[in-house]
Structures are given as C-alpha cells and as structure tokens.
Design a protein around this motif. Structure first.
Motif, PDB file in Angstrom:
ATOM      1  N   UNK A  14     -12.576  14.433  -5.240  1.00 21.42           N
ATOM      2  CA  UNK A  14     -11.674  14.696  -4.114  1.00 21.42           C
ATOM      3  C   UNK A  14     -12.148  14.022  -2.828  1.00 21.42           C
ATOM      4  N   UNK A  15     -11.198  13.862  -1.909  1.00 23.29           N
ATOM      5  CA  UNK A  15     -11.421  13.436  -0.533  1.00 23.29           C
ATOM      6  C   UNK A  15     -12.092  12.068  -0.386  1.00 23.29           C
ATOM      7  N   UNK A  16     -11.784  11.156  -1.305  1.00 26.07           N
ATOM      8  CA  UNK A  16     -12.342   9.809  -1.200  1.00 26.07           C
ATOM      9  C   UNK A  16     -11.259   8.732  -1.274  1.00 26.07           C
ATOM     10  N   UNK A  17      -9.985   9.140  -1.306  1.00 31.27           N
ATOM     11  CA  UNK A  17      -8.885   8.182  -1.363  1.00 31.27           C
ATOM     12  C   UNK A  17      -8.721   7.515  -2.724  1.00 31.27           C
ATOM     13  N   UNK A  18      -9.355   8.067  -3.749  1.00 39.23           N
ATOM     14  CA  UNK A  18      -9.338   7.434  -5.066  1.00 39.23           C
ATOM     15  C   UNK A  18      -8.012   7.604  -5.799  1.00 39.23           C
ATOM     16  N   UNK A  19      -7.332   8.726  -5.589  1.00 45.79           N
ATOM     17  CA  UNK A  19      -6.035   8.945  -6.247  1.00 45.79           C
ATOM     18  C   UNK A  19      -5.039   7.876  -5.788  1.00 45.79           C
ATOM     19  N   UNK A  20      -4.946   7.677  -4.473  1.00 44.39           N
ATOM     20  CA  UNK A  20      -4.008   6.698  -3.942  1.00 44.39           C
ATOM     21  C   UNK A  20      -4.348   5.290  -4.430  1.00 44.39           C
ATOM     22  N   UNK A  21      -5.625   4.961  -4.453  1.00 46.65           N
ATOM     23  CA  UNK A  21      -6.046   3.642  -4.924  1.00 46.65           C
ATOM     24  C   UNK A  21      -5.650   3.449  -6.391  1.00 46.65           C
ATOM     25  N   UNK A  22      -5.879   4.458  -7.205  1.00 47.85           N
ATOM     26  CA  UNK A  22      -5.515   4.379  -8.626  1.00 47.85           C
ATOM     27  C   UNK A  22      -4.008   4.238  -8.800  1.00 47.85           C
ATOM     28  N   UNK A  23      -3.240   5.002  -8.031  1.00 54.46           N
ATOM     29  CA  UNK A  23      -1.782   4.937  -8.154  1.00 54.46           C
ATOM     30  C   UNK A  23      -1.247   3.548  -7.820  1.00 54.46           C
ATOM     31  N   UNK A  24      -1.922   2.830  -6.946  1.00 57.63           N
ATOM     32  CA  UNK A  24      -1.521   1.474  -6.613  1.00 57.63           C
ATOM     33  C   UNK A  24      -1.724   0.483  -7.747  1.00 57.63           C
ATOM     34  N   UNK A  25      -2.543   0.857  -8.738  1.00 56.87           N
ATOM     35  CA  UNK A  25      -2.850  -0.035  -9.863  1.00 56.87           C
ATOM     36  C   UNK A  25      -2.228   0.402 -11.190  1.00 56.87           C
ATOM     37  N   UNK A  26      -1.680   1.594 -11.245  1.00 55.41           N
ATOM     38  CA  UNK A  26      -1.279   2.188 -12.517  1.00 55.41           C
ATOM     39  C   UNK A  26       0.089   1.757 -13.031  1.00 55.41           C
ATOM     40  N   UNK A  27       1.026   1.453 -12.153  1.00 56.40           N
ATOM     41  CA  UNK A  27       2.404   1.187 -12.566  1.00 56.40           C
ATOM     42  C   UNK A  27       2.549   0.249 -13.750  1.00 56.40           C
ATOM     43  N   UNK A  28       1.768  -0.817 -13.784  1.00 55.96           N
ATOM     44  CA  UNK A  28       1.876  -1.796 -14.871  1.00 55.96           C
ATOM     45  C   UNK A  28       1.264  -1.312 -16.179  1.00 55.96           C
ATOM     46  N   UNK A  29       0.563  -0.214 -16.149  1.00 51.75           N
ATOM     47  CA  UNK A  29      -0.118   0.307 -17.337  1.00 51.75           C
ATOM     48  C   UNK A  29       0.783   1.170 -18.213  1.00 51.75           C
ATOM     49  N   UNK A  30       1.927   1.573 -17.673  1.00 50.11           N
ATOM     50  CA  UNK A  30       2.787   2.545 -18.356  1.00 50.11           C
ATOM     51  C   UNK A  30       3.911   1.907 -19.158  1.00 50.11           C
ATOM     52  N   UNK A  31       4.250   2.572 -20.226  1.00 49.63           N
ATOM     53  CA  UNK A  31       5.456   2.244 -20.986  1.00 49.63           C
ATOM     54  C   UNK A  31       6.661   2.759 -20.200  1.00 49.63           C
ATOM     55  N   UNK A  32       7.856   2.350 -20.590  1.00 50.08           N
ATOM     56  CA  UNK A  32       9.079   2.869 -19.975  1.00 50.08           C
ATOM     57  C   UNK A  32       9.066   4.390 -20.014  1.00 50.08           C
ATOM     58  N   UNK A  33       9.363   5.013 -18.873  1.00 55.84           N
ATOM     59  CA  UNK A  33       9.432   6.467 -18.812  1.00 55.84           C
ATOM     60  C   UNK A  33       8.084   7.153 -18.857  1.00 55.84           C
ATOM     61  N   UNK A  34       6.998   6.390 -18.756  1.00 57.48           N
ATOM     62  CA  UNK A  34       5.653   6.967 -18.823  1.00 57.48           C
ATOM     63  C   UNK A  34       5.377   7.928 -17.676  1.00 57.48           C
ATOM     64  N   UNK A  35       4.343   8.738 -17.859  1.00 57.16           N
ATOM     65  CA  UNK A  35       4.010   9.817 -16.925  1.00 57.16           C
ATOM     66  C   UNK A  35       2.603   9.623 -16.391  1.00 57.16           C
ATOM     67  N   UNK A  36       2.428   9.870 -15.090  1.00 58.62           N
ATOM     68  CA  UNK A  36       1.103   9.919 -14.478  1.00 58.62           C
ATOM     69  C   UNK A  36       0.929  11.310 -13.896  1.00 58.62           C
ATOM     70  N   UNK A  37      -0.143  11.992 -14.303  1.00 61.70           N
ATOM     71  CA  UNK A  37      -0.459  13.325 -13.805  1.00 61.70           C
ATOM     72  C   UNK A  37      -1.700  13.204 -12.933  1.00 61.70           C
ATOM     73  N   UNK A  38      -1.555  13.499 -11.642  1.00 66.71           N
ATOM     74  CA  UNK A  38      -2.662  13.405 -10.688  1.00 66.71           C
ATOM     75  C   UNK A  38      -3.094  14.802 -10.262  1.00 66.71           C
ATOM     76  N   UNK A  39      -4.365  15.078 -10.429  1.00 69.49           N
ATOM     77  CA  UNK A  39      -4.928  16.326  -9.923  1.00 69.49           C
ATOM     78  C   UNK A  39      -5.718  15.975  -8.673  1.00 69.49           C
ATOM     79  N   UNK A  40      -5.469  16.706  -7.574  1.00 67.14           N
ATOM     80  CA  UNK A  40      -6.110  16.383  -6.301  1.00 67.14           C
ATOM     81  C   UNK A  40      -6.202  17.612  -5.421  1.00 67.14           C
TER      82      UNK A  40
END
Length: 182
Positions: free
Chosen positions: A120-146
């Motif tokens: 927590x509190x290191x800006x890592x969730x936002x950084x990861x979300x900026x890179x994740x979109x291309x990793x998912x299949x159509x309709x894929x899900x990202x679950x972020x705990x923060x």
C-alpha cells in the motif's frame, strides 16, 4: 489463512512473517470471489505481487485452468512454492521470481483474470493498471486490492471501472476489458 472453497477447500496456507505482509482476509477474499465467481472456471489467471499466492490458489481451487504467480521477494517465492505443493497445484502453476512491472513488460498476456495486490501507499496499483490493459483477453477482469482511502480512476488503458467495494481498511476495485465481438 485458508482456501475457502473448491477442490482445495479448507487447506491451510502459510504466509510471510513480518509487517510488510498483509494477507487478504477471508472476508475480502470471499467478497472478491463472489463478484467474479462465474468468470473463474476455465480461466487463465495472473497473480501479481503474489505474496503467499492465496488469490491464485483460490482461483485454481475453483477450477481456473492455469495461474502465473509473480513476486520479486525470494521469501515470497518459497512460500508460494510450498503452498502450491501442499495444494497439489504445481501442474497448473507457473511461479516467477521477478519484478511485477518487468513481467508486464515482457509477458505475451492472454489472461482472463488478473489480481493486483501490491504494498500500500506506494502508487504501485496505478502503475500496474497503466500496463495491464494489453495483458487481458476480451472481457477480462482486473481485481485490485488497495488501501481504503485510495480512489482509483474510472478507467485505465484498455480498462473500464466495473465496481468498487470497501471492507474496513481495505478497498477492492474491479475493472473489465471491453468485450469485443469476434
């Protein structure tokens, strides 16, 4: 900490010792899996910042096809290997001791579900979300705990906000990739 349901139901999992580790509580884990329950069976899962591997293990217990576990901490990798072995899930697992962001840069993707639960509190969730979109299949899900006080944006590259939940000091934000017609 235990596996909640599925073929490994009730199996106790070990976790890292120390103040830097914050295992997902059973209540939060149950809530997460109630949201994604119909998407788990047959899925390819990525457990980033995997820690003990409990989220990926829970998905495998609930009939996910495969899970990649990524963590940069060598002690976490040992714990994940032990938990995977104890649950007899090695054939469905790939465990990588490397930086999660580096993995996102080199991965070919193809995931249906991605769990993101960094420190927590290191800006890592936002950084990861900026890179994740291309990793998912159509309709894929990202679950972020923060941390509860962090308000994530409604969308990131290739991701749209699906739901937000708050449980005590923890928040869970779920994103979906668009479902494109094939």
């Amino acid at each position: 900490m235990r596996v909640i349901t599925g073929k490994c139901r009730g199996k106790k999992l070990i976790t890292l010792e120390g103040l830097e580790t914050r295992p997902t509580t059973d209540m939060v884990k149950e809530a997460i899996f109630s949201v994604i329950q119909f998407d788990v069976a047959g899925s390819k899962v990525l457990d980033l910042f995997a820690g003990s591997g409990q989220m990926g293990i829970e998905a495998l217990s609930r009939q996910a096809d495969h899970c990649v576990f990524v963590d940069s901490n060598p002690e976490a990798i040992k714990v994940i290997r032990q938990n995977i072995s104890d649950c007899k899930l090695a054939a469905q697992s790939r465990i990588l001791g490397m930086d999660s962001f580096e993995y996102l840069r080199v991965s070919k993707g193809g995931f249906d579900i991605i769990f993101v639960d960094p420190p927590y509190r290191q800006g890592l969730v936002q950084k990861a979300l900026g890179l994740i979109g291309d990793q998912l299949e159509n309709g894929g899900i990202v679950v972020c705990e923060h941390e509860r006080e962090l308000e994530l944006e409604d969308g990131y590259k290739g991701l749209a906000l699906h739901k937000r939940y708050k449980y005590g000091k923890t928040a869970v934000t779920v994103f979906r990739a668009p479902q494109e017609d094939i």
